[in-house]
Design an enzyme around this catalytic site. Structure first.
Site, short mmCIF file in Angstrom:
data_model
loop_
_atom_site.label_atom_id
_atom_site.label_comp_id
_atom_site.label_asym_id
_atom_site.label_seq_id
_atom_site.Cartn_x
_atom_site.Cartn_y
_atom_site.Cartn_z
N ASP A 208 16.93 15.47 43.57
CA ASP A 208 16.00 16.60 43.50
C ASP A 208 14.57 16.08 43.44
O ASP A 208 14.32 14.97 42.98
CB ASP A 208 16.26 17.42 42.22
CG ASP A 208 17.47 18.34 42.34
OD1 ASP A 208 17.96 18.57 43.46
OD2 ASP A 208 17.91 18.84 41.28
N ARG B 226 16.45 18.07 51.96
CA ARG B 226 16.48 19.50 51.64
C ARG B 226 15.02 19.97 51.60
O ARG B 226 14.21 19.38 50.87
CB ARG B 226 17.11 19.73 50.26
CG ARG B 226 16.97 21.19 49.78
CD ARG B 226 17.12 21.34 48.27
NE ARG B 226 18.44 20.96 47.82
CZ ARG B 226 18.67 20.43 46.61
NH1 ARG B 226 17.69 20.20 45.76
NH2 ARG B 226 19.89 20.11 46.26
C1 LIG Z 1 19.19 24.92 46.74
C2 LIG Z 1 17.83 24.81 46.17
C3 LIG Z 1 17.42 23.61 45.63
C4 LIG Z 1 16.12 23.46 45.14
N1 LIG Z 1 15.69 22.23 44.72
C5 LIG Z 1 14.41 22.08 44.34
C6 LIG Z 1 13.87 20.80 44.04
O1 LIG Z 1 14.55 19.77 44.10
N2 LIG Z 1 12.57 20.74 43.66
C7 LIG Z 1 11.75 21.84 43.58
O2 LIG Z 1 10.58 21.71 43.26
N3 LIG Z 1 12.26 23.06 43.84
C8 LIG Z 1 13.54 23.21 44.22
N4 LIG Z 1 14.01 24.47 44.53
C9 LIG Z 1 13.22 25.67 44.16
C10 LIG Z 1 12.26 26.07 45.25
O3 LIG Z 1 11.25 25.10 45.37
C11 LIG Z 1 11.60 27.43 44.96
O4 LIG Z 1 10.93 27.38 43.76
C12 LIG Z 1 12.58 28.59 44.90
O5 LIG Z 1 13.63 28.42 45.81
C13 LIG Z 1 11.88 29.91 45.22
O6 LIG Z 1 11.35 29.86 46.52
P1 LIG Z 1 11.91 30.72 47.76
O7 LIG Z 1 11.96 29.81 48.93
O8 LIG Z 1 13.17 31.38 47.39
O9 LIG Z 1 10.74 31.72 48.09
P2 LIG Z 1 9.90 32.81 47.18
O10 LIG Z 1 8.83 33.23 48.11
O11 LIG Z 1 9.58 32.20 45.90
O12 LIG Z 1 10.98 33.92 46.99
C14 LIG Z 1 11.47 34.71 48.07
C15 LIG Z 1 12.41 35.75 47.50
O13 LIG Z 1 13.56 35.11 46.95
C16 LIG Z 1 13.97 35.75 45.75
N5 LIG Z 1 13.80 34.81 44.61
C17 LIG Z 1 13.20 33.62 44.65
N6 LIG Z 1 13.27 33.02 43.43
C18 LIG Z 1 13.90 33.88 42.62
C19 LIG Z 1 14.27 33.85 41.27
N7 LIG Z 1 14.02 32.81 40.49
N8 LIG Z 1 14.94 34.91 40.77
C20 LIG Z 1 15.24 35.98 41.54
N9 LIG Z 1 14.92 36.06 42.85
C21 LIG Z 1 14.25 35.03 43.38
C22 LIG Z 1 13.09 36.96 45.59
O14 LIG Z 1 13.75 38.02 46.24
C23 LIG Z 1 11.85 36.56 46.34
O15 LIG Z 1 11.11 37.66 46.81
C24 LIG Z 1 15.27 24.61 45.10
C25 LIG Z 1 15.68 25.80 45.64
C26 LIG Z 1 16.93 25.91 46.21
C27 LIG Z 1 17.32 27.21 46.82
#
Ligand SMILES: Cc1cc2nc3c(=O)[nH]c(=O)nc-3n(C[C@H](O)[C@H](O)[C@H](O)COP(=O)(O)OP(=O)(O)OC[C@H]3O[C@@H](n4cnc5c(N)ncnc54)[C@H](O)[C@@H]3O)c2cc1C
Length: 302
Positions: A129, A179
């Site tokens: 990660d 990723r």
């Molecule tokens: C499989 C996976 C692994 C990840 N690994 C890392 C990592 O190693 N390092 C790192 O910094 N980040 C990691 N992340 C987190 C990522 O960086 C984002 O913070 C997170 O995924 C929210 O971004 P988004 O792309 O969903 O878009 P956003 O624009 O944040 O969200 C889009 C939509 O998704 C939904 N959503 C998003 N987050 C939430 C929530 N918490 N609760 C409810 N609904 C939500 C909502 O409907 C929102 O409108 C990971 C995410 C995923 C999916």
């Protein structure tokens, strides 16, 4: 609010308070499969039955001692053994600061390498990660170092960082699986795009670079706009649906997860478990203000 919650995620006194509160613990179950490996394996089985693969995350970061880091390492051997015994379609995501990155790169490499070797011996895979930007360079370097010994390791790149395109070029040049996500930490404007629209624009650009590389990468987002952009790009470039995967977090947009599987895309669900769920939980709250209402409602109702 986002920065405040992420800032609070490192507060040990708030963590002690929240962990001792049974209602908060119950509320965390929305995003965390449980405190034990068995809880995570049960959640993994449900995902596998629904046509999704998973990545298990034994929660923990910035461990306080080398002993804690060694304990975490031992835990991972058992995780891979159980995945194999129970024939689950699951790999593992871990954080280098859980394996002692704060105690030096050499110590951390010695800790991580045997886990990757064990995973590789079982035909499995370890995802490192990506944490806050103070760890980005060391995580990229560690990934490249570990990949010299085994290809069973990949890492994560965050589209909010200005540096990410170069990191992607360096990592893919070595065949590394990546990723792509937006990034979950609070970063200064000197290192990261402050505006969501720029983060999103960079996400689409990086997604295209990754998927054109021919390496099996993961597009990790719940954002329908990012997902649509990915679908459009692969259709236009005639990239087969089995040449990459989407990834989402446990407990978030399960409807969208199912929809993508139904449409023939690969979907991996990231399943966190363990007792150290507080920082992870706080980052999930920070991502969406509505989650605070959900938390408040649960605490109030009970
Ligand atoms: C499989 C996976 C692994 C990840 N690994 C890392 C990592 O190693 N390092 C790192 O910094 N980040 C990691 N992340 C987190 C990522 O960086 C984002 O913070 C997170 O995924 C929210 O971004 P988004 O792309 O969903 O878009 P956003 O624009 O944040 O969200 C889009 C939509 O998704 C939904 N959503 C998003 N987050 C939430 C929530 N918490 N609760 C409810 N609904 C939500 C909502 O409907 C929102 O409108 C990971 C995410 C995923 C999916």
């Amino acid at each position: 609010m986002r920065s405040l919650l992420i800032g609070l995620s490192t507060s040990k006194s708030l963590e002690r308070f929240v962990l001792s509160n049974p209602l908060a613990r119950r509320t965390s179950r929305r995003f965390v499969a449980g405190e034990e490996l068995d809880d995570a394996l049960a959640a993994a089985r449900v995902c596998n039955q629904a046509g999704m693969t998973v990545s298990l995350d034994y929660l923990g970061e910035n461990v306080a001692s080398r002993e804690d880091a060694v304990r975490a390492r031992e835990m991972y051997f058992g995780v891979f053994d159980r995945i194999a015994q129970e024939k689950l379609d699951a790999n593992v995501s871990l954080k280098l600061t859980q394996l002692g990155l704060d105690f030096g790169d050499d110590f951390c490499a010695q800790q991580t390498e045997p886990i990757i070797r064990h995973a590789a011996s079982l035909g499995n895979f370890v995802r490192l990660d990506m944490e806050g930007s103070s760890y980005t360079q060391r995580t990229v370097d560690m990934t490249l170092l570990l990949r010299q010994k085994s290809e069973a390791v990949g890492t994560v790149i965050q589209s909010y960082l200005y540096r990410s395109e170069q990191d992607i070029r360096d990592l893919t040049a070595k065949g590394c699986r990546i990723r792509l996500c937006k990034g979950a930490y609070s970063e200064a404007p000197e290192v990261a795009f402050p505006r969501k629209e720029d983060v999103d624009k960079n996400f689409v650009k990086l997604m295209q670079i990754l998927l054109e590389s021919g390496i099996y990468h993961a597009i990790a987002t719940h954002d329908p706009a990012m997902i649509d952009a990915t679908k459009e790009f692969v259709a236009r470039q005639k990239i087969a649906k089995d040449k990459f995967e989407f990834q989402m977090l446990y407990g978030i947009r399960a409807d969208l997860q199912r929809e993508l599987v139904r449409d023939g895309y690969r979907m991996r669900v990231y399943i966190p478990y363990g007792r150290d769920w507080f920082p992870y939980f706080m980052r999930r709250l920070a991502e969406r203000p509505a989650n605070l209402i959900f938390l408040a409602r649960n605490l109030f109702r009970n």
